[in-house]
Design a protein around this motif. Structure first.
Motif, PDB file in Angstrom:
ATOM      1  N   LYS A 170      -2.309   3.413   4.078  1.00 32.30           N
ATOM      2  CA  LYS A 170      -2.110   2.300   5.006  1.00 32.30           C
ATOM      3  C   LYS A 170      -2.985   2.472   6.244  1.00 32.30           C
ATOM      4  O   LYS A 170      -3.080   3.565   6.808  1.00 32.30           O
ATOM      5  N   GLY A 171      -3.604   1.370   6.633  1.00 34.52           N
ATOM      6  CA  GLY A 171      -4.477   1.402   7.798  1.00 34.52           C
ATOM      7  C   GLY A 171      -5.895   1.843   7.489  1.00 34.52           C
ATOM      8  O   GLY A 171      -6.787   1.705   8.333  1.00 34.52           O
ATOM      9  N   ARG A 172      -6.120   2.376   6.309  1.00 35.30           N
ATOM     10  CA  ARG A 172      -7.468   2.824   5.927  1.00 35.30           C
ATOM     11  C   ARG A 172      -8.033   2.025   4.757  1.00 35.30           C
ATOM     12  O   ARG A 172      -9.240   1.793   4.697  1.00 35.30           O
ATOM     13  N   ASP A 211       1.847   4.739   1.510  1.00 39.17           N
ATOM     14  CA  ASP A 211       1.849   5.172   2.909  1.00 39.17           C
ATOM     15  C   ASP A 211       0.594   5.979   3.241  1.00 39.17           C
ATOM     16  O   ASP A 211       0.080   5.901   4.357  1.00 39.17           O
ATOM     17  N   TYR A 222       0.823  -1.196   0.000  1.00 37.99           N
ATOM     18  CA  TYR A 222       0.000   0.000   0.000  1.00 37.99           C
ATOM     19  C   TYR A 222       0.865   1.256   0.000  1.00 37.99           C
ATOM     20  O   TYR A 222       1.965   1.281   0.559  1.00 37.99           O
ATOM     21  N   THR A 267      -8.003  -1.428   2.261  1.00 39.15           N
ATOM     22  CA  THR A 267      -7.687  -2.848   2.235  1.00 39.15           C
ATOM     23  C   THR A 267      -7.956  -3.403   0.838  1.00 39.15           C
ATOM     24  O   THR A 267      -9.071  -3.254   0.318  1.00 39.15           O
TER      25      THR A 267
END
Length: 113
Positions: A60-62, A57, A55, A64
């Motif tokens: 990332k984390g948001r 940066d 992903y 998928t």
């Protein structure tokens, strides 16, 4: 390889959207780029046939990225969307790092503040 993208649309900041891309045949790399107004096309996420994902940066984390090899389709689930995620999202596919890139039609994602 032909790519058919779907999904996208308008959502408020903090909301979620999902975009999908179906390939006409199996191919090793599939994923998404995006291009904001006045900006350059940037890689968002990529997945190998084996499910290895990478992903940007900024997502990332948001976001998928998942892949269903049975139907040669990738799904990009986008959560906690921000106005800066507004862009045309382009599905892509590639056999390897040296082969041509196949592109799907763009789909617009607009995040309002």
């Amino acid at each position: 390889v032909q790519l058919q993208a779907s999904g996208g649309g308008l959502v408020q900041a903090g909301g979620s959207l999902r975009v999908s891309c179906a390939a006409s045949s199996s191919i090793f790399y599939m994923g998404w780029y995006r291009q904001a107004p006045g900006g350059q096309r940037e890689l968002v996420a990529t997945a190998t046939r084996g499910g290895i994902t990478n992903y940007a940066d900024s997502v990332k984390g948001r976001f998928t990225l998942s892949r269903d090899n049975a139907v040669n389709t990738v799904f990009l689930q986008m959560n906690s969307l921000k106005p800066e995620d507004t862009a045309i999202y382009y599905c892509y596919a590639r056999s390897n790092n040296y082969s041509p890139t196949y592109w799907g039609q763009g789909t617009l994602v607009t995040v309002s503040s």
